[in-house]
Design an enzyme around this catalytic site. Sequence first.
Site, PDB file in Angstrom:
ATOM      1  N   ASN A   7       0.855  -1.187   0.000  1.00 14.20           N
ATOM      2  CA  ASN A   7       0.000   0.000   0.000  1.00 14.20           C
ATOM      3  C   ASN A   7       0.897   1.246   0.000  1.00 14.20           C
ATOM      4  OD1 ASN A   7      -1.417   2.263   1.071  1.00 14.20           O
ATOM      5  ND2 ASN A   7      -3.055   0.908   1.732  1.00 14.20           N
ATOM      6  N   HIS A  10       0.943   6.351   1.672  1.00 12.75           N
ATOM      7  CA  HIS A  10       1.643   7.373   2.458  1.00 12.75           C
ATOM      8  C   HIS A  10       2.814   8.013   1.737  1.00 12.75           C
ATOM      9  CE1 HIS A  10      -1.288   6.978   5.423  1.00 12.75           C
ATOM     10  NE2 HIS A  10      -1.078   5.677   5.538  1.00 12.75           N
ATOM     11  N   ARG A  18       3.639  19.026   0.727  1.00 14.94           N
ATOM     12  CA  ARG A  18       4.251  20.197   0.109  1.00 14.94           C
ATOM     13  C   ARG A  18       3.657  20.533  -1.254  1.00 14.94           C
ATOM     14  NH1 ARG A  18       9.425  22.049   1.885  1.00 14.94           N
ATOM     15  NH2 ARG A  18       9.186  22.122   4.126  1.00 14.94           N
ATOM     16  N   HIS A  43      -5.660   3.600  -1.687  1.00 17.22           N
ATOM     17  CA  HIS A  43      -6.994   3.950  -1.176  1.00 17.22           C
ATOM     18  C   HIS A  43      -7.367   5.340  -1.681  1.00 17.22           C
ATOM     19  CE1 HIS A  43      -9.684   4.250   2.704  1.00 17.22           C
ATOM     20  NE2 HIS A  43     -10.345   4.555   1.600  1.00 17.22           N
ATOM     21  N   ARG A  45      -9.562   7.982  -1.112  1.00 18.91           N
ATOM     22  CA  ARG A  45     -10.539   8.440  -0.112  1.00 18.91           C
ATOM     23  C   ARG A  45     -11.405   9.545  -0.679  1.00 18.91           C
ATOM     24  NH1 ARG A  45     -10.497   7.832   5.374  1.00 18.91           N
ATOM     25  NH2 ARG A  45      -9.103   6.237   6.150  1.00 18.91           N
ATOM     26  N   ARG A  49      -7.184  12.717   0.714  1.00 16.03           N
ATOM     27  CA  ARG A  49      -6.113  13.207   1.596  1.00 16.03           C
ATOM     28  C   ARG A  49      -4.741  12.684   1.176  1.00 16.03           C
ATOM     29  NH1 ARG A  49      -7.428  10.001   7.176  1.00 16.03           N
ATOM     30  NH2 ARG A  49      -9.449  10.973   6.865  1.00 16.03           N
ATOM     31  N   HIS A  50      -4.695  11.530   0.517  1.00 13.49           N
ATOM     32  CA  HIS A  50      -3.383  11.074   0.020  1.00 13.49           C
ATOM     33  C   HIS A  50      -3.476  10.751  -1.476  1.00 13.49           C
ATOM     34  CE1 HIS A  50      -5.260   7.361   1.410  1.00 13.49           C
ATOM     35  NE2 HIS A  50      -4.925   7.547   2.677  1.00 13.49           N
ATOM     36  N   GLU A  70      -8.690   0.503  -2.932  1.00 17.71           N
ATOM     37  CA  GLU A  70      -9.558   0.577  -1.744  1.00 17.71           C
ATOM     38  C   GLU A  70     -10.479   1.762  -1.888  1.00 17.71           C
ATOM     39  OE1 GLU A  70      -7.377   0.838   1.864  1.00 17.71           O
ATOM     40  OE2 GLU A  70      -6.138  -0.868   1.385  1.00 17.71           O
ATOM     41  N   THR A 101      -8.277   3.561   8.505  1.00 17.51           N
ATOM     42  CA  THR A 101      -9.499   2.755   8.538  1.00 17.51           C
ATOM     43  C   THR A 101      -9.566   2.023   9.883  1.00 17.51           C
ATOM     44  OG1 THR A 101      -9.097   2.466   6.187  1.00 17.51           O
ATOM     45  CG2 THR A 101     -10.866   1.163   7.138  1.00 17.51           C
ATOM     46  N   GLU A 151     -11.061  -9.291   3.307  1.00 14.82           N
ATOM     47  CA  GLU A 151      -9.778  -8.912   3.898  1.00 14.82           C
ATOM     48  C   GLU A 151     -10.026  -8.715   5.385  1.00 14.82           C
ATOM     49  OE1 GLU A 151      -7.186  -6.232   1.880  1.00 14.82           O
ATOM     50  OE2 GLU A 151      -6.268  -5.545   3.755  1.00 14.82           O
ATOM     51  N   HIS A 194      -3.435  -4.461   7.995  1.00 13.48           N
ATOM     52  CA  HIS A 194      -3.558  -3.279   8.852  1.00 13.48           C
ATOM     53  C   HIS A 194      -2.647  -3.408  10.064  1.00 13.48           C
ATOM     54  CE1 HIS A 194      -5.058   0.407  10.563  1.00 13.48           C
ATOM     55  NE2 HIS A 194      -5.632   0.631   9.402  1.00 13.48           N
ATOM     56  N   GLY A 195      -1.704  -2.500  10.158  1.00 13.62           N
ATOM     57  CA  GLY A 195      -0.810  -2.437  11.315  1.00 13.62           C
ATOM     58  C   GLY A 195       0.246  -3.534  11.338  1.00 13.62           C
ATOM     59  N   HIS A 217       1.747   1.339   5.875  1.00 15.46           N
ATOM     60  CA  HIS A 217       2.335   2.409   6.684  1.00 15.46           C
ATOM     61  C   HIS A 217       3.726   2.057   7.223  1.00 15.46           C
ATOM     62  CE1 HIS A 217       2.862   4.894  10.340  1.00 15.46           C
ATOM     63  NE2 HIS A 217       2.375   5.824   9.555  1.00 15.46           N
TER      64      HIS A 217
HETATM   65  N1  PXP Z   1      -5.775  -3.117   4.084  1.00 11.67           N
HETATM   66  C1  PXP Z   1      -6.722  -2.156   4.141  1.00 11.67           C
HETATM   67  C2  PXP Z   1      -8.086  -2.494   3.655  1.00 11.67           C
HETATM   68  C3  PXP Z   1      -6.428  -0.858   4.615  1.00 11.67           C
HETATM   69  O1  PXP Z   1      -7.388   0.079   4.671  1.00 11.67           O
HETATM   70  C4  PXP Z   1      -5.104  -0.569   5.001  1.00 11.67           C
HETATM   71  C5  PXP Z   1      -4.748   0.810   5.461  1.00 11.67           C
HETATM   72  O2  PXP Z   1      -4.951   1.713   4.446  1.00 11.67           O
HETATM   73  C6  PXP Z   1      -4.143  -1.589   4.902  1.00 11.67           C
HETATM   74  C7  PXP Z   1      -4.506  -2.852   4.465  1.00 11.67           C
HETATM   75  C8  PXP Z   1      -2.718  -1.348   5.246  1.00 11.67           C
HETATM   76  O3  PXP Z   1      -2.592  -1.003   6.588  1.00 11.67           O
HETATM   77  P1  PXP Z   1      -1.211  -0.419   7.110  1.00 11.67           P
HETATM   78  O4  PXP Z   1      -0.983   0.857   6.355  1.00 11.67           O
HETATM   79  O5  PXP Z   1      -1.432  -0.217   8.563  1.00 11.67           O
HETATM   80  O6  PXP Z   1      -0.165  -1.448   6.802  1.00 11.67           O
END
Ligand code: PXP
Length: 253
Positions: A7, A10, A18, A43, A45, A49-50, A70, A101, A151, A194-195, A217
């Site tokens: 992903n 970021h 900037r 993603h 959004r 925002r990104h 996403e 999310t 997921e 996620h995380g 992230h």
């Molecule tokens: N999967 C989904 C559906 C998400 O929304 C995100 C965060 O955007 C991720 C995976 C990745 O999560 P992370 O950025 O915490 O690794």
Amino acid sequence: MIRLGINIDHVATLRNARGGEHPCPVRAALMAMEAGADGITAHLREDRRHIRDRDIERLKNEVPLPLNMEMAATGEMLEIALKIYPNAVCIVPEKRTELTTEGGLDVCAQEHTLTPYIKPLQGKGIRVSLFIDADAGQIEAAARTGADIVELHTGAYAQEDKSKDEDYLSPAACHLRSAAQLAHSLGLEVHAGHGLNYENVAAIAAIPEIAELNIGHFLMGEAMFIGMKESVARMRFLIEGARSSFAKATEEI
Ligand code: PXP
């Protein structure tokens, strides 16, 4: 084999801080590909925002990897997905005020709106994934919508205190494993994310029903210190190691 989706949201967060074009999410995606990524996740959004519309177009056209877009289940996003034609869409809940999310979709409550929403996407050959918590009711509802994939949200697992019982799967990891087994038994492909980071990924990568991890992230942050290719390649190495140790242990039994 377990697939690794990267992903790159970021990279766009940093670019947008900037304005201008640097750092470029497409360049990040191409580097992630060179390091062994199997897919790119971004993603779009509602508040942009990104990732922005132009990023999604460029990721689809310039990066020769499957694109997992996403998005929230809105009319605007449906139109964009049907125009851009990503390989998959992952439907997520979205709140303007959240930093990320925060939880999974409430498919039980939205089953009757999600079911017709995903049909035109699938009609165009786009695979549909629903981002949900590891909850049996949500998984069963997801299967009833006709989605291709669930997921599983690993946020609760990532935040769990893992200082105790190091030799055993943590409660949240056990929960994710049962959820993955249930989803797989209902014919759903199972992804998770996620995380996740280098320290917590192994227990999740070892769940054999999980076909794909989506990670962003942590890897983008790590790329600042060790470079994008090394950041992604280390994750690839760790998830493959966890999957093959599990396979070896099962053979021995
Ligand atoms: N999967 C989904 C559906 C998400 O929304 C995100 C965060 O955007 C991720 C995976 C990745 O999560 P992370 O950025 O915490 O690794």
